[in-house]
Design a protein around this motif. Structure first.
Motif, PDB file in Angstrom:
ATOM      1  N   GLY A   1      43.903 103.549  96.976  1.00 28.61           N
ATOM      2  CA  GLY A   1      43.672 103.952  95.523  1.00 28.61           C
ATOM      3  C   GLY A   1      44.466 103.134  94.623  1.00 28.61           C
ATOM      4  O   GLY A   1      45.379 102.732  94.895  1.00 28.61           O
ATOM      5  N   GLY A   2      43.751 103.033  93.237  1.00 24.88           N
ATOM      6  CA  GLY A   2      44.592 102.029  92.291  1.00 24.88           C
ATOM      7  C   GLY A   2      43.842 100.864  92.063  1.00 24.88           C
ATOM      8  O   GLY A   2      43.356 100.116  92.797  1.00 24.88           O
ATOM      9  N   ASP A   3      44.417 100.422  90.933  1.00 23.60           N
ATOM     10  CA  ASP A   3      43.715  99.029  90.312  1.00 23.60           C
ATOM     11  C   ASP A   3      44.556  97.904  91.065  1.00 23.60           C
ATOM     12  O   ASP A   3      43.792  96.655  91.261  1.00 23.60           O
ATOM     13  CB  ASP A   3      44.010  98.875  88.913  1.00 23.60           C
ATOM     14  CG  ASP A   3      43.307 100.017  88.313  1.00 23.60           C
ATOM     15  OD1 ASP A   3      42.151 100.525  88.774  1.00 23.60           O
ATOM     16  OD2 ASP A   3      43.555 100.235  87.178  1.00 23.60           O
ATOM     17  N   ARG A   4      45.656  97.987  91.531  1.00 23.80           N
ATOM     18  CA  ARG A   4      46.590  96.737  92.114  1.00 23.80           C
ATOM     19  C   ARG A   4      46.412  96.829  93.518  1.00 23.80           C
ATOM     20  O   ARG A   4      47.117  95.883  94.018  1.00 23.80           O
ATOM     21  CB  ARG A   4      48.252  96.968  91.532  1.00 23.80           C
ATOM     22  CG  ARG A   4      48.168  97.302  90.129  1.00 23.80           C
ATOM     23  CD  ARG A   4      49.650  97.312  89.622  1.00 23.80           C
ATOM     24  NE  ARG A   4      49.723  97.356  88.441  1.00 23.80           N
ATOM     25  CZ  ARG A   4      50.391  96.409  87.473  1.00 23.80           C
ATOM     26  NH1 ARG A   4      50.640  95.049  88.057  1.00 23.80           N
ATOM     27  NH2 ARG A   4      50.531  96.658  85.994  1.00 23.80           N
ATOM     28  N   GLY A   5      45.588  97.624  94.105  1.00 21.80           N
ATOM     29  CA  GLY A   5      45.593  97.404  95.679  1.00 21.80           C
ATOM     30  C   GLY A   5      46.636  98.012  96.470  1.00 21.80           C
ATOM     31  O   GLY A   5      47.632  98.510  95.776  1.00 21.80           O
ATOM     32  N   PRO A   6      46.668  97.770  97.627  1.00 22.97           N
ATOM     33  CA  PRO A   6      47.791  98.493  98.480  1.00 22.97           C
ATOM     34  C   PRO A   6      49.071  97.873  98.705  1.00 22.97           C
ATOM     35  O   PRO A   6      50.003  98.533  98.714  1.00 22.97           O
ATOM     36  CB  PRO A   6      47.152  98.429 100.097  1.00 22.97           C
ATOM     37  CG  PRO A   6      45.980  97.202  99.727  1.00 22.97           C
ATOM     38  CD  PRO A   6      45.417  97.320  98.519  1.00 22.97           C
ATOM     39  N   ALA A   7      49.079  96.704  98.050  1.00 23.12           N
ATOM     40  CA  ALA A   7      50.462  95.934  97.826  1.00 23.12           C
ATOM     41  C   ALA A   7      51.469  96.815  96.913  1.00 23.12           C
ATOM     42  O   ALA A   7      52.446  96.930  97.496  1.00 23.12           O
ATOM     43  CB  ALA A   7      50.099  94.605  97.610  1.00 23.12           C
ATOM     44  N   ALA A   8      50.940  96.912  95.856  1.00 23.94           N
ATOM     45  CA  ALA A   8      51.600  97.802  94.834  1.00 23.94           C
ATOM     46  C   ALA A   8      51.992  99.056  95.425  1.00 23.94           C
ATOM     47  O   ALA A   8      52.842  99.606  95.269  1.00 23.94           O
ATOM     48  CB  ALA A   8      50.880  97.984  93.641  1.00 23.94           C
TER      49      ALA A   8
ATOM     50  N   GLY B   1      43.991 106.901  92.948  1.00 25.42           N
ATOM     51  CA  GLY B   1      42.545 106.669  93.027  1.00 25.42           C
ATOM     52  C   GLY B   1      42.124 107.404  91.662  1.00 25.42           C
ATOM     53  O   GLY B   1      42.637 108.155  90.951  1.00 25.42           O
ATOM     54  N   ASN B   2      40.674 107.359  91.651  1.00 20.12           N
ATOM     55  CA  ASN B   2      39.838 108.244  90.788  1.00 20.12           C
ATOM     56  C   ASN B   2      40.188 109.475  90.478  1.00 20.12           C
ATOM     57  O   ASN B   2      40.072 110.341  91.570  1.00 20.12           O
ATOM     58  CB  ASN B   2      38.415 107.880  91.570  1.00 20.12           C
ATOM     59  CG  ASN B   2      37.243 108.573  90.616  1.00 20.12           C
ATOM     60  OD1 ASN B   2      37.321 109.452  89.911  1.00 20.12           O
ATOM     61  ND2 ASN B   2      36.341 107.865  90.390  1.00 20.12           N
ATOM     62  N   THR B   3      40.425 110.071  89.352  1.00 26.34           N
ATOM     63  CA  THR B   3      40.998 111.230  89.118  1.00 26.34           C
ATOM     64  C   THR B   3      39.986 112.239  89.176  1.00 26.34           C
ATOM     65  O   THR B   3      40.227 113.457  89.946  1.00 26.34           O
ATOM     66  CB  THR B   3      41.660 111.396  87.562  1.00 26.34           C
ATOM     67  OG1 THR B   3      42.564 110.452  87.314  1.00 26.34           O
ATOM     68  CG2 THR B   3      42.214 112.720  87.190  1.00 26.34           C
TER      69      THR B   3
ATOM     70  N   SER C   1      48.801 109.448  90.669  1.00 25.92           N
ATOM     71  CA  SER C   1      49.318 108.527  89.716  1.00 25.92           C
ATOM     72  C   SER C   1      48.348 107.813  89.152  1.00 25.92           C
ATOM     73  O   SER C   1      47.331 107.712  89.467  1.00 25.92           O
ATOM     74  CB  SER C   1      50.094 107.682  90.774  1.00 25.92           C
ATOM     75  OG  SER C   1      50.532 106.297  90.304  1.00 25.92           O
ATOM     76  N   HIS C   2      48.792 107.056  88.014  1.00 29.08           N
ATOM     77  CA  HIS C   2      47.911 106.278  87.155  1.00 29.08           C
ATOM     78  C   HIS C   2      47.196 105.216  88.117  1.00 29.08           C
ATOM     79  O   HIS C   2      48.082 104.525  89.131  1.00 29.08           O
ATOM     80  CB  HIS C   2      48.683 105.645  86.026  1.00 29.08           C
ATOM     81  CG  HIS C   2      49.172 106.393  84.709  1.00 29.08           C
ATOM     82  ND1 HIS C   2      48.226 107.148  84.152  1.00 29.08           N
ATOM     83  CD2 HIS C   2      50.512 107.051  84.325  1.00 29.08           C
ATOM     84  CE1 HIS C   2      48.816 107.822  83.326  1.00 29.08           C
ATOM     85  NE2 HIS C   2      49.999 107.900  83.442  1.00 29.08           N
ATOM     86  N   GLY C   3      46.060 104.739  87.675  1.00 34.95           N
ATOM     87  CA  GLY C   3      45.400 103.768  88.644  1.00 34.95           C
ATOM     88  C   GLY C   3      46.021 102.502  88.319  1.00 34.95           C
ATOM     89  O   GLY C   3      45.991 101.550  89.320  1.00 34.95           O
ATOM     90  N   SER C   4      46.743 102.211  87.182  1.00 35.56           N
ATOM     91  CA  SER C   4      47.079 100.881  87.028  1.00 35.56           C
ATOM     92  C   SER C   4      48.703 100.935  87.272  1.00 35.56           C
ATOM     93  O   SER C   4      49.301  99.856  87.095  1.00 35.56           O
ATOM     94  CB  SER C   4      46.949 100.512  85.459  1.00 35.56           C
ATOM     95  OG  SER C   4      47.671 101.332  84.732  1.00 35.56           O
ATOM     96  N   ALA C   5      49.272 101.898  87.833  1.00 35.86           N
ATOM     97  CA  ALA C   5      50.477 101.647  88.256  1.00 35.86           C
ATOM     98  C   ALA C   5      51.019 100.765  89.209  1.00 35.86           C
ATOM     99  O   ALA C   5      50.372 100.312  90.232  1.00 35.86           O
ATOM    100  CB  ALA C   5      51.023 103.164  89.016  1.00 35.86           C
ATOM    101  N   ASP C   6      52.135 100.066  88.790  1.00 42.10           N
ATOM    102  CA  ASP C   6      52.798  99.254  89.585  1.00 42.10           C
ATOM    103  C   ASP C   6      53.772  99.965  90.868  1.00 42.10           C
ATOM    104  O   ASP C   6      53.946 101.008  90.769  1.00 42.10           O
ATOM    105  CB  ASP C   6      53.540  97.923  88.987  1.00 42.10           C
ATOM    106  CG  ASP C   6      54.383  98.672  87.798  1.00 42.10           C
ATOM    107  OD1 ASP C   6      54.852  99.975  88.146  1.00 42.10           O
ATOM    108  OD2 ASP C   6      55.191  97.819  87.109  1.00 42.10           O
TER     109      ASP C   6
END
Length: 377
Positions: A23-30, A122-124, A321-326
């Motif tokens: 989930g999230g905008d930064r992918g699994p690496a973050a 991911g998607n809230t 978590s926020h989707g854009s979280a680092d």
């Protein structure tokens, strides 16, 4: 009547956090980087990662040692799942076709008792719907709410704001339940013995606002004594970061706008300060002299460090978590999930909400409010 006994003293029990790694905008690496940061601070916790195993295993193995000859792989178990819920997917689509996704599997780990809490970037809407379907609502809860921590002037440094987006609607009864759940969160999560509750409105006068908000005011006023919190009445948007209240109750529409506005304002202030101290040679010198204070301020208003909205009212602990979280933001959300799981917060919340029935009697003859208050503590 006796308190609910501790099932663990917190020091010996291993806490397992289920993580939707995709989930999230930064992918699994973050996400994996955030897990590594959280694991370094909390060596007693373990993690279940859901997503494509080859990709996740490669990312986990890249992480450096966590200390004392311990690698991230030592505290992570990877469960292979190929499908992912995207930010564009509609919750109804995920409900029909999402059983093979990392989000669904991560929530199911809590449902099956393999994990103590779940974290997803991911998607809230999809996460809320999947969590409601798989974990079910607590008895007595009509609508779950998302609660977040907000930097404030309160002694503990944070206030609780709910709902921030679980449902854009809320009637008077829903707002009463939010007040009960928010008080329980503040009492057990922030260690406030008698939280101060405020109801968001367009003014503090009792005649302000629409009919339902005024009805909610009366319900919360009547419940305050038995539910062991202080109701300060109506509050305004400027009171969210103030020291006047500990918990601010509102509907999801208003709460989500307030949350996003606050995050944007915090980032804007950081950018303005950075520009101001780079404007002239003298301002650069001033920045060097004030570097310690500036770092303290930047950390205090950094939304990443209070990342993580808790889904209240479900049979399980879910942190969004926020989707854009680092990595910093993901680590904050995981840290919050760990603290809630370790404190057995959801059991205490269930005792409070399930037993609260205004004017009712519990099965032992006492008031339901009194029973809930005793069992929660």
């Amino acid at each position: 009547m006796t308190n609910i006994p501790d099932q663990s003293n917190g020091a010996n029990k291993r806490i397992t956090i289920s993580v939707d790694a995709m989930g999230g905008d930064r992918g699994p690496a973050a996400v994996v980087a955030g897990i590594a940061r959280a694991a370094h601070k909390n060596p007693q916790f373990e993690f279940l990662l859901f997503g494509p195993e080859p990709e996740l295993r490669k990312l986990v193995r890249r992480r450096s040692r966590l200390g004392q000859k311990r690698k991230l792989m030592d505290c992570c178990k990877i469960r292979h799942v190929e499908e992912v819920v995207s930010m564009e997917d509609k919750p109804s689509q995920v409900l029909r076709n999402g059983k093979g996704t990392s989000m669904w599997a991560a929530v199911d780990a809590v449902r099956g008792g393999e994990a103590d809490a779940v974290v997803s970037c991911g998607n809230t809407g999809a996460l809320m719907l999947v969590s409601m379907i798989r974990l079910k609502k607590l008895p007595g809860v009509d609508r779950p709410a998302i609660a977040c921590l907000w930097p404030s002037r309160s002694p503990g440094g944070f206030n609780v704001l709910l709902d921030v987006g679980a449902d854009i609607r809320a009637d008077a009864r829903n707002l009463l339940q939010y007040a009960l759940m928010g008080a329980s969160y503040a009492r057990n999560g922030l260690e406030l013995s008698r939280p101060r509750i405020g109801l968001m409105n367009v003014g503090t006068e009792e005649n302000k606002g629409h009919t339902e908000i005024r009805e909610a005011h009366d319900l919360i006023t009547s419940a305050a004594e038995d539910a062991n919190f202080e109701f300060v009445g109506f509050v305004e948007g400027r009171d969210i970061p103030s020291g006047r209240v500990d918990v601010i109750v509102t509907d999801g529409f208003t709460g989500n706008i307030a949350l996003k506005t606050g995050e944007g304002t915090a980032l804007l202030i950081r950018e303005f300060l950075r520009e101001a101290f780079r404007a002239t040679p003298l301002s650069r010198i001033a920045a060097l002299l004030a570097v310690t204070s500036l770092r303290r301020l930047s950390k205090r208003i950094d939304p990443r460090r209070v990342n993580g909205g808790v889904f209240l009212g479900l049979n399980g602990t879910v942190v969004k978590s926020h989707g854009s979280a680092d990595a910093v933001g993901v680590a904050s959300a995981i840290g919050l999930a760990c603290r809630l799981a370790k404190s057995r917060f959801n059991e205490r919340l269930a005792a409070r909400v399930a037993s609260f029935n205004p004017g009712g009697q519990d099965e032992r003859g006492g008031t339901a409010e009194a029973a809930g208050k005793e069992r929660e503590r």
